[in-house]
Design an enzyme around this catalytic site. Structure first.
Site, PDB file in Angstrom:
ATOM      1  N   THR A  93    -120.448  37.932  67.998  1.00 29.35           N
ATOM      2  CA  THR A  93    -120.172  39.139  68.788  1.00 29.35           C
ATOM      3  C   THR A  93    -119.376  40.075  67.888  1.00 29.35           C
ATOM      4  O   THR A  93    -118.239  39.770  67.522  1.00 29.35           O
ATOM      5  CB  THR A  93    -119.324  38.807  70.043  1.00 29.35           C
ATOM      6  OG1 THR A  93    -120.033  37.851  70.825  1.00 29.35           O
ATOM      7  CG2 THR A  93    -119.076  40.058  70.867  1.00 29.35           C
ATOM      8  N   LYS A 168    -124.233  43.212  75.021  1.00 28.35           N
ATOM      9  CA  LYS A 168    -123.164  42.206  75.156  1.00 28.35           C
ATOM     10  C   LYS A 168    -121.848  42.863  75.594  1.00 28.35           C
ATOM     11  O   LYS A 168    -121.184  42.406  76.523  1.00 28.35           O
ATOM     12  CB  LYS A 168    -122.998  41.488  73.808  1.00 28.35           C
ATOM     13  CG  LYS A 168    -121.766  40.635  73.658  1.00 28.35           C
ATOM     14  CD  LYS A 168    -121.905  39.282  74.284  1.00 28.35           C
ATOM     15  CE  LYS A 168    -120.592  38.509  74.213  1.00 28.35           C
ATOM     16  NZ  LYS A 168    -120.642  37.231  74.888  1.00 28.35           N
ATOM     17  N   LYS A 243    -111.049  40.610  72.941  1.00 27.82           N
ATOM     18  CA  LYS A 243    -111.852  41.021  71.773  1.00 27.82           C
ATOM     19  C   LYS A 243    -113.054  41.863  72.233  1.00 27.82           C
ATOM     20  O   LYS A 243    -113.311  42.940  71.685  1.00 27.82           O
ATOM     21  CB  LYS A 243    -112.351  39.770  71.031  1.00 27.82           C
ATOM     22  CG  LYS A 243    -113.329  40.084  69.912  1.00 27.82           C
ATOM     23  CD  LYS A 243    -114.035  38.857  69.356  1.00 27.82           C
ATOM     24  CE  LYS A 243    -115.178  39.292  68.462  1.00 27.82           C
ATOM     25  NZ  LYS A 243    -115.961  38.208  67.906  1.00 27.82           N
TER      26      LYS A 243
HETATM   27  P1  NAD Z   1    -114.928  29.939  65.746  1.00 26.63           P
HETATM   28  O1  NAD Z   1    -113.728  30.588  65.159  1.00 26.63           O
HETATM   29  O2  NAD Z   1    -114.790  28.588  66.378  1.00 26.63           O
HETATM   30  O3  NAD Z   1    -116.087  29.823  64.623  1.00 26.63           O
HETATM   31  C1  NAD Z   1    -116.289  30.768  63.619  1.00 26.63           C
HETATM   32  C2  NAD Z   1    -116.522  29.995  62.333  1.00 26.63           C
HETATM   33  O4  NAD Z   1    -116.836  30.883  61.271  1.00 26.63           O
HETATM   34  C3  NAD Z   1    -115.288  29.196  61.880  1.00 26.63           C
HETATM   35  O5  NAD Z   1    -115.615  27.828  61.806  1.00 26.63           O
HETATM   36  C4  NAD Z   1    -114.961  29.794  60.504  1.00 26.63           C
HETATM   37  O6  NAD Z   1    -114.450  28.847  59.596  1.00 26.63           O
HETATM   38  C5  NAD Z   1    -116.311  30.309  60.088  1.00 26.63           C
HETATM   39  N1  NAD Z   1    -116.250  31.305  59.020  1.00 26.63           N
HETATM   40  C6  NAD Z   1    -115.452  32.414  58.943  1.00 26.63           C
HETATM   41  N2  NAD Z   1    -115.696  33.073  57.794  1.00 26.63           N
HETATM   42  C7  NAD Z   1    -116.662  32.377  57.141  1.00 26.63           C
HETATM   43  C8  NAD Z   1    -117.334  32.551  55.912  1.00 26.63           C
HETATM   44  N3  NAD Z   1    -117.052  33.562  55.083  1.00 26.63           N
HETATM   45  N4  NAD Z   1    -118.263  31.632  55.555  1.00 26.63           N
HETATM   46  C9  NAD Z   1    -118.561  30.598  56.355  1.00 26.63           C
HETATM   47  N5  NAD Z   1    -117.950  30.368  57.558  1.00 26.63           N
HETATM   48  C10 NAD Z   1    -117.006  31.253  57.920  1.00 26.63           C
HETATM   49  O7  NAD Z   1    -115.532  30.972  66.794  1.00 26.63           O
HETATM   50  P2  NAD Z   1    -116.614  30.690  67.937  1.00 26.63           P
HETATM   51  O8  NAD Z   1    -115.932  30.446  69.226  1.00 26.63           O
HETATM   52  O9  NAD Z   1    -117.614  29.723  67.424  1.00 26.63           O
HETATM   53  O10 NAD Z   1    -117.277  32.142  68.056  1.00 26.63           O
HETATM   54  C11 NAD Z   1    -118.184  32.641  67.085  1.00 26.63           C
HETATM   55  C12 NAD Z   1    -118.690  33.989  67.558  1.00 26.63           C
HETATM   56  O11 NAD Z   1    -119.329  33.835  68.834  1.00 26.63           O
HETATM   57  C13 NAD Z   1    -117.592  35.033  67.755  1.00 26.63           C
HETATM   58  O12 NAD Z   1    -118.084  36.280  67.333  1.00 26.63           O
HETATM   59  C14 NAD Z   1    -117.334  34.995  69.250  1.00 26.63           C
HETATM   60  O13 NAD Z   1    -116.837  36.223  69.748  1.00 26.63           O
HETATM   61  C15 NAD Z   1    -118.730  34.715  69.782  1.00 26.63           C
HETATM   62  N6  NAD Z   1    -118.769  34.069  71.099  1.00 26.63           N
HETATM   63  C16 NAD Z   1    -117.940  33.034  71.384  1.00 26.63           C
HETATM   64  C17 NAD Z   1    -118.001  32.444  72.640  1.00 26.63           C
HETATM   65  C18 NAD Z   1    -117.090  31.286  72.999  1.00 26.63           C
HETATM   66  O14 NAD Z   1    -117.005  30.951  74.189  1.00 26.63           O
HETATM   67  N7  NAD Z   1    -116.416  30.659  72.032  1.00 26.63           N
HETATM   68  C19 NAD Z   1    -118.909  32.908  73.595  1.00 26.63           C
HETATM   69  C20 NAD Z   1    -119.779  33.948  73.264  1.00 26.63           C
HETATM   70  C21 NAD Z   1    -119.694  34.531  72.001  1.00 26.63           C
END
Ligand code: NAD
Length: 306
Positions: A93, A168, A243
């Site tokens: 997102t 979204k 966010k």
């Molecule tokens: P998270 O922080 O658990 O996962 C993100 C991952 O990206 C981390 O493991 C981090 O180490 C990795 N990362 C960051 N920079 C990197 C790079 N340069 N190379 C490789 N890996 C890298 O977050 P999440 O909860 O999995 O959410 C991910 C996305 O999905 C976000 O944009 C969030 O807004 C969206 N989202 C989350 C949810 C939820 O309920 N958690 C729901 C809908 C959407």
């Protein structure tokens, strides 16, 4: 079988990648956090030494990263390393502007791309029932549908580049505003001596009916599996709602849209987070509105002008 690179194996990315493996795809993953790589490996994902190495020879690349700056810096690394004509799917997102820049990076290198953020949270990622909202060309969308299928309950093509992110943030702006509206109604009902169940029974079958009330009711009781029944353990954390509301406000400013309730909801969630409740489910905002021990004193709300 398709070879898929998956970059960003966090709370969402890991269960999503696991569902691609279960569907018989060959999945190569990369993340910066070693513990996340361990989980991915246990789920059958082949671990690459770097993001660039993960995408070499892949048919499709899925990114699931925190914010626009991460997506753009990862795209700068992985797009030149991928075979021409590969499909790039960004499910993070992020802001609409960064999403369009990511499409431009991919297009310049001769790649197909879609922005495809999701709704459904970690539960939906684990169950393979996420709703994907996609932006990009028809050709890219048609190819992406088969990649997304094992992770999805529904895939909607919303329009051209950035349209998925636009859908979204509009959806989540409705959600943030409506949760505050429902919370305020329950707080007023309490003051008027009306029971939670009575308000629920009336509003859930009347014109106040909405998802925040009937599926995610912010008081314990009427909807037994809503987070209110487990002391507001997320679910969908308030910090993630904040966010998305901020992304909606950024988009509203750059597009010249008037969103006063979206702005107010952003301010209320920012206060809730600043008081240390970012990890609480976003429906816990009702405690903040009530000014009880899990929210903030009502004088602070008055001082903020809210
Ligand atoms: P998270 O922080 O658990 O996962 C993100 C991952 O990206 C981390 O493991 C981090 O180490 C990795 N990362 C960051 N920079 C990197 C790079 N340069 N190379 C490789 N890996 C890298 O977050 P999440 O909860 O999995 O959410 C991910 C996305 O999905 C976000 O944009 C969030 O807004 C969206 N989202 C989350 C949810 C939820 O309920 N958690 C729901 C809908 C959407």
């Amino acid at each position: 079988m398709t070879t898929i690179a998956f970059i960003g194996l966090g709370n969402m990315g890991n269960p999503m990648a696991a569902n691609l493996v279960k569907a018989g795809h060959s999945v190569r993953g990369f993340d910066l956090v070693p513990a996340n790589l361990e989980t991915a490996k246990a789920n059958g994902v082949a671990i690459a030494a770097a993001a660039g190495a993960a995408v070499e020879g892949a048919d499709a690349v899925v990114t699931m990263l925190p914010a626009g700056k991460h997506v753009l810096s990862v795209y700068e690394e992985i797009v030149p390393a991928a075979a021409k004509g590969s499909l790039f799917i960004d499910s993070s997102t992020i802001d609409v502007e960064s999403a369009r820049q990511a499409h431009a990076i991919a297009a310049q290198a001769g790649m197909l791309s879609i922005d495809a953020p999701v709704s459904g949270g970690v539960g939906g990622a684990e169950a393979g029932t996420l709703t994907f909202m996609a932006g990009g060309s028809q050709e890219a969308f048609t190819k992406a549908e088969t990649v997304l299928e094992p992770m999805a309950g529904r895939v909607v093509h919303c329009g051209e580049a950035g349209a998925g992110q636009a859908a979204k943030i509009c959806n989540n702006m409705i959600l943030g505003i409506s949760m505050i509206g429902v919370g305020e109604a329950f707080v007023l009902a309490e003051k008027l001596g009306l029971s939670h169940q009575a308000l629920f029974d009336v509003a859930s079958t009347s014109s106040g009916q909405c998802w925040s009330l009937t599926t995610y009711c912010p008081v314990p009781g009427p909807v037994p599996n809503s987070p209110a029944n487990r002391d507001y353990k997320p679910g969908f954390a308030a910090v993630l709602m904040l966010k998305d509301l901020r992304l909606a406000q950024e988009a509203a400013q750059s597009a010249g849209a008037v969103t006063p309730l979206g702005a107010e909801a952003t301010q209320l969630y920012a206060l809730f987070e600043a008081m240390g409740h970012g990890g609480t489910d976003f429906s816990g905002i009702i405690n903040f509105l009530r000014g009880d021990s899990r929210g903030i004193p009502s004088e602070a709300l008055e001082r903020s002008g809210s």
